[in-house]
Design an enzyme around this catalytic site. Structure first.
Site, short mmCIF file in Angstrom:
data_model
loop_
_atom_site.label_atom_id
_atom_site.label_comp_id
_atom_site.label_asym_id
_atom_site.label_seq_id
_atom_site.Cartn_x
_atom_site.Cartn_y
_atom_site.Cartn_z
CG ASP A 102 8.51 4.60 8.76
OD1 ASP A 102 7.65 5.45 8.51
OD2 ASP A 102 8.35 3.71 9.59
CD GLU A 111 3.50 -2.48 6.86
OE1 GLU A 111 3.98 -3.65 6.96
OE2 GLU A 111 3.95 -1.51 7.47
#
Ligand code: 2M8
Length: 446
Positions: free
Chosen positions: A177, A415
């Protein structure tokens, strides 16, 4: 002190994480931060699941494919009934605006990297090794035509130059992202005064705000959705009008690799010969596009800003894309592999484990806690490790695997991780981290 689980405990803990994220209709990407199904997360999730229960893995992949748009696109999010994530289905409005989008389940209006054929390959191989040939064959028969249509959609709508370089219309489509790869193209995205107000829900779900993208970045992310809504998510109109249009070298390499994999799976399941030939042709062309992006100055591959019409030479992990799909002259490839394992990247002396981070620690833009601007992402390491194995680079692949297991031995299934300290960052109990760990644990070194 950092916990250090043994492999049996780590495997049990990974399986426990997945069952905790199983909400009945799907396994969500993470418990709180991501309460829905993400396209490429689900590909990785189904690989890990296959080690536990092949039929369950097949069901997970089929759930994702069940949300495929009528035009062939696999959407980046398949929404559960859960709330707590922004932007949710109402903000996207995909089904309201585009007849190709399914009404149920609701989905977002963009896509993510095409790693699904790789997942199918893994599931089929794991199933065969467990004597589950029937389940493997059924999955192959049902998933193959859908994946073919997905690849065809990418070729038809996302190769605007016709060179094989696959374009993305939003940084989210890259899966990386807020990578510095996108700083220049995003600088040209100017949110208008008519950007509807919004409230972020991700802040507060991670330890520090800096682990997530900034508000200025979010304005741009949301503005691109507004632009797409204006053309009702019509695939070609989006490519014509989006203020963000970038040839993504990492997605292109994954597309080339996955197209070859899908072609081979097609041969194994007697799919039409012309489609198999077409897949090999797409793979060839995209491999050539990746090779053509190679920058002799930095030795890395580059993205191409298609709005500004120039190369993007920001050095990130994506620059190693040719190692995934091949296609470089042998000397350039050797040099690239040496750079990846050398002191600027995985071999940097200060790293906790010898795994390439998302940005080199020697780069002035290195931010070791900031999402895609420095941390280590286990799934990215898995992709390189898997590709290396396919390419016969077994010692590199084994080394990556054992270093990743060392990093993940804390059992947080974070993550992403701080590359220097090994501290878990972002969400915990992230499904795709648990599943790549399961896959590594089940695969003895080649
Ligand atoms: C991250 O992306 C989402 C938006 O799609 C987010 O930040 O809200 C990325 O790391 C992406 O690659 C990943 O698929 C997703 C879910 O894990 O989270």
């Amino acid at each position: 002190m950092r916990p250090n689980l043994g492999s049996v405990q780590l495997a049990a803990s990974a399986a426990w994480t997945l069952s905790g994220n199983d909400i009945g209709t799907m396994i969500t990407a993470a418990p709180r931060l991501y309460p829905h199904m993400w396209s490429w997360d689900t590909a990785f999730i189904s690989i890990g699941l296959a080690h536990l229960n092949v039929a369950r893995a097949a069901r997970e992949l089929e759930t994702l494919l069940g949300a495929q748009w009528r035009n062939g696109m696999i959407p980046h999010i398949v929404f559960s009934e859960g709330t707590g994530y922004f932007p949710g289905p109402e903000r996207w409005g995909a089904a309201e605006l585009n007849a190709d989008a399914p009404n149920s389940p609701r989905t977002s209006g963009i896509c993510q990297p095409p790693v699904h054929a790789i997942a199918l390959r893994r599931i089929v191989d794991i199933a065969r090794s467990q004597g589950e040939r029937e389940v493997a064959f059924k999955l192959l028969k049902s998933a193959w035509p859908k994946l073919y249509r997905w690849h065809e959609w990418l070729v038809r709508h996302r190769d605007p130059l016709g060179t094989g370089m696959i374009a993305i219309v939003h940084g989210w489509e890259s899966g990386m992202d807020n990578s510095p790869r996108w700083d220049i193209p995003y600088a040209a995205v100017n949110p208008g005064p008519d950007l509807p107000a919004y409230v972020r829900l991700d802040r507060g779900l991670v330890a520090e705000d800096a682990e997530r993208p900034s508000d200025a970045e979010y304005d741009r992310y949301l503005w691109l959705i507004e632009e797409m809504r204006k053309v009702r998510y019509d695939a070609d109109a989006v490519v014509r009008t989006s203020s963000f249009l970038v040839g993504d070298v990492f997605v292109t390499a994954l597309f080339a690799l996955a197209s070859e994999v899908l072609a081979t799976l097609g041969e194994e399941s007697e799919q039409p010969a012309w489609q198999i030939r077409q897949l090999r042709g797409w793979a060839r062309r995209s491999r050539a596009a990746v090779a053509a992006s190679h920058d002799p100055l930095t030795g890395l591959a580059r993205d191409r800003d298609l709005r500004g019409d120039h190369w993007l030479s920001t050095s990130t992990i994506a620059g190693f894309a040719p190692l995934l799909c091949g296609g470089l002259p042998i000397d350039a490839e050797k040099a690239m592999l040496a750079t990846l394992t050398g002191p600027d990247w995985a071999g940097h002396p200060e790293l906790f484990a010898q795994i390439p981070p998302s940005v080199s620690p020697n780069d002035s833009g290195f931010r070791p806690r900031e999402y895609w601007r420095g941390p280590v992402w286990p799934v990215i390491a898995w992709l390189f490790g898997w590709a290396f194995e396919q390419r016969g680079w077994l010692s590199e692949s084994d080394h990556l695997r054992s270093e990743c297991l060392r990093l993940a031995a804390d059992g947080s299934f974070a993550e992403y991780y701080h590359p220097v300290t090994g501290e878990p960052l972002g969400s915990r109990q992230q499904s795709w981290t648990a599943t790549v760990v399961l896959d590594w644990l089940h695969c003895p070194p080649g």
